[in-house]
Design a protein around this motif. Structure first.
Motif, PDB file in Angstrom:
ATOM      1  N   HIS A 165       0.839  -1.204   0.000  1.00 29.86           N
ATOM      2  CA  HIS A 165       0.000   0.000   0.000  1.00 29.86           C
ATOM      3  C   HIS A 165       0.877   1.259   0.000  1.00 29.86           C
ATOM      4  O   HIS A 165       1.855   1.335   0.745  1.00 29.86           O
ATOM      5  CB  HIS A 165      -0.884  -0.022   1.252  1.00 29.86           C
ATOM      6  N   PRO A 166       0.539   2.248  -0.838  1.00 28.86           N
ATOM      7  CA  PRO A 166       1.350   3.474  -0.872  1.00 28.86           C
ATOM      8  C   PRO A 166       1.528   4.126   0.507  1.00 28.86           C
ATOM      9  O   PRO A 166       2.570   4.720   0.782  1.00 28.86           O
ATOM     10  CB  PRO A 166       0.565   4.389  -1.818  1.00 28.86           C
ATOM     11  N   CYS A 191     -11.060   5.970  -1.232  1.00 31.64           N
ATOM     12  CA  CYS A 191      -9.876   5.593  -0.462  1.00 31.64           C
ATOM     13  C   CYS A 191      -9.492   6.779   0.418  1.00 31.64           C
ATOM     14  O   CYS A 191      -9.235   7.879  -0.079  1.00 31.64           O
ATOM     15  CB  CYS A 191      -8.726   5.247  -1.403  1.00 31.64           C
ATOM     16  N   HIS A 223      -6.486   9.032  -0.388  1.00 33.02           N
ATOM     17  CA  HIS A 223      -6.309   9.642  -1.721  1.00 33.02           C
ATOM     18  C   HIS A 223      -5.811  11.087  -1.648  1.00 33.02           C
ATOM     19  O   HIS A 223      -5.180  11.579  -2.578  1.00 33.02           O
ATOM     20  CB  HIS A 223      -7.581   9.502  -2.575  1.00 33.02           C
ATOM     21  N   CYS A 227      -2.025  10.629  -1.534  1.00 39.06           N
ATOM     22  CA  CYS A 227      -1.413   9.578  -2.350  1.00 39.06           C
ATOM     23  C   CYS A 227      -1.027  10.125  -3.720  1.00 39.06           C
ATOM     24  O   CYS A 227      -1.864  10.702  -4.437  1.00 39.06           O
ATOM     25  CB  CYS A 227      -2.399   8.410  -2.512  1.00 39.06           C
ATOM     26  N   ALA A 270      -3.088   8.656  -6.800  1.00 40.06           N
ATOM     27  CA  ALA A 270      -4.557   8.714  -6.793  1.00 40.06           C
ATOM     28  C   ALA A 270      -5.125   9.073  -8.162  1.00 40.06           C
ATOM     29  O   ALA A 270      -4.601   9.931  -8.875  1.00 40.06           O
ATOM     30  CB  ALA A 270      -5.012   9.732  -5.758  1.00 40.06           C
ATOM     31  N   CYS A 312     -10.136   6.401  -7.099  1.00 37.52           N
ATOM     32  CA  CYS A 312      -9.735   6.402  -5.684  1.00 37.52           C
ATOM     33  C   CYS A 312     -10.632   7.336  -4.873  1.00 37.52           C
ATOM     34  O   CYS A 312     -10.870   7.108  -3.696  1.00 37.52           O
ATOM     35  CB  CYS A 312      -8.285   6.829  -5.551  1.00 37.52           C
ATOM     36  N   CYS A 366      -5.995  -1.330  -1.884  1.00 37.08           N
ATOM     37  CA  CYS A 366      -5.578  -0.281  -2.823  1.00 37.08           C
ATOM     38  C   CYS A 366      -5.992  -0.697  -4.227  1.00 37.08           C
ATOM     39  O   CYS A 366      -5.733  -1.834  -4.635  1.00 37.08           O
ATOM     40  CB  CYS A 366      -4.060  -0.102  -2.734  1.00 37.08           C
ATOM     41  N   HIS A 367      -6.631   0.218  -4.967  1.00 33.93           N
ATOM     42  CA  HIS A 367      -7.025  -0.109  -6.340  1.00 33.93           C
ATOM     43  C   HIS A 367      -5.814  -0.475  -7.191  1.00 33.93           C
ATOM     44  O   HIS A 367      -5.914  -1.259  -8.127  1.00 33.93           O
ATOM     45  CB  HIS A 367      -7.753   1.085  -6.970  1.00 33.93           C
TER      46      HIS A 367
HETATM   47 FE1  SF4 Z   1      -3.513   5.596  -3.596  1.00 34.75          FE
HETATM   48 FE2  SF4 Z   1      -5.710   4.978  -4.972  1.00 34.75          FE
HETATM   49 FE3  SF4 Z   1      -4.319   3.053  -3.765  1.00 34.75          FE
HETATM   50 FE4  SF4 Z   1      -5.722   4.789  -2.337  1.00 34.75          FE
HETATM   51  S1  SF4 Z   1      -6.542   3.280  -3.782  1.00 34.75           S
HETATM   52  S2  SF4 Z   1      -3.670   4.120  -1.903  1.00 34.75           S
HETATM   53  S3  SF4 Z   1      -5.453   6.662  -3.515  1.00 34.75           S
HETATM   54  S4  SF4 Z   1      -3.629   4.359  -5.501  1.00 34.75           S
END
Ligand code: SF4
Length: 349
Positions: A260-261, A298, A301, A304, A307, A311, A331-332
């Motif tokens: 996860h970022p 999310c 976002h 991130c 994003a 998100c 996370c997408h």
């Molecule tokens: Fe970043 Fe999107 Fe993953 Fe959330 S879902 S952590 S905003 S890439």
């Protein structure tokens, strides 16, 4: 202390494959008053749909920035804070239905960061440790207290009659650990329990905790902001952000490659003496959003750098990451079944 002496509800009933704790969709929202004359009410989304398991005999580390809901989650597990929604299942028993709060608080003990505030300043060390067993009507509480003092490295002949203010922080934390063990718990929740200690004392207490876990067959939930300490003591790690779980997995998998970022950024700020372990990732910028009004989709976002529209619109769900089926991330970018490709935006780890 006899290791075979167990209290009702404390025997292992479901076998090793049954989780000791199964937390399902835990929610806790706190109302707060604000504005002129405190007339406006708002809601802090402290814990919002958190689900996880704690396996028998493991140490589950919980990490995240302050205010992410780590401590509230721990208090929900033991019933110190009332759940708004969701359920806690302890070795197959539903808290509040099959197992009472009283029984749960006996089976699950907590050790807090502030070693002094956790002790009654008017009780001697021996009396503090013996207090719980005495209230529970267990046999020989004073002998039990002296045995446990010796086990946590405090000579009972020197320390039994002392008061908390006569001890160092490390010694007081050993007393708090002995107090927890005096109730023959199955799970001990350590909420920043070593964070206030000097580094050398911290290492001694961590080693003691590791030995006690093996000796007494304990399970730990270890809450900390210190990723190096969590790595040392944990088997699995759960990462929280703004009241939600964003990543969970075995310690070796997460420390080798974060999915996860948010976890990547968190680890980027971790100090390392090993140049090979340093990351080029920028550390996390800015403060977490206001938990009164968490972002849509999310929740990460707003901070991130990967994003996209999806998100903001759709909350991601936990999905397997990599080859280890135990390693999950919400996370997408990581979920091939999300139907949204963020390909080409690979997170470096
Ligand atoms: Fe970043 Fe999107 Fe993953 Fe959330 S879902 S952590 S905003 S890439």
């Amino acid at each position: 202390m006899s290791k075979t002496e167990v209290l009702p509800h404390q025997a292992d009933r479901g076998g090793p494959r049954q989780p000791l704790i199964l937390a399902q969709n835990l929610k806790k929202h706190f109302p707060v008053r604000s504005g002129l004359l405190n007339r406006q009410t708002a809601t802090v989304h402290a814990v919002d749909g958190v689900s996880f398991e704690v396996r028998k005999g493991e140490t589950l580390g919980i990490v995240g920035e302050s205010g992410c809901g780590k401590s509230t989650t721990a208090r929900l597990l033991i019933g110190l804070t009332e759940l708004d929604d969701g359920s806690v299942i302890f070795d197959g028993d539903i808290l509040g239905s099959d197992i009472s709060l009283k029984e749960m608080r006996r089976s699950v003990q907590m050790v807090f960061q502030d070693s002094y505030a956790s002790l009654n300043p008017r009780l001697t060390i021996a009396d503090s440790i013996a207090f719980g067993p005495k209230v529970q009507g267990l046999s020989d509480p004073k002998d039990r207290a002296r045995d446990l003092m010796a086990r946590v490295g405090l000579d009972p002949n020197r320390f039994a009659h002392r008061y908390p203010h006569e001890l160092s922080g490390g010694q007081r934390q050993r007393v708090n650990i002995a107090r927890a063990l005096a109730m023959s718990p199955r799970l001990v929740i350590l909420d920043e329990a070593v964070s206030a200690l000097d580094k050398s004392v911290e290492a001694q207490v961590l080693n003691l905790l590791t030995e006690l876990r093996k000796e007494f067959g304990l399970t730990y939930v270890f809450i900390s902001h210190d990723l190096n300490v969590v790595r040392y003591i944990s088997d699995r790690v759960l990462v929280m952000y703004l009241g939600e779980v964003v990543e969970v997995g075995p310690v070796e998998a997460i420390y080798a490659k974060q999915a996860h970022p948010y976890t990547v950024s968190l680890f980027a700020a971790m100090p390392s003496m090993d140049p090979d372990n340093r990351t080029e990732e920028p550390p996390l910028a800015g403060d977490p959003p206001n938990p009164i009004d968490p972002p849509s989709g999310c929740r990460f976002h707003t901070r991130c750098r990967f994003a996209e529209h999806v998100c903001r619109d759709k909350p991601p769900t936990l999905a397997t990451f990599g080859e280890n089926p135990d390693h999950l991330a919400a996370c997408h970018l990581r979920d091939p079944s999300s139907g949204h490709s963020l390909a080409g935006k690979e997170v470096a780890a």
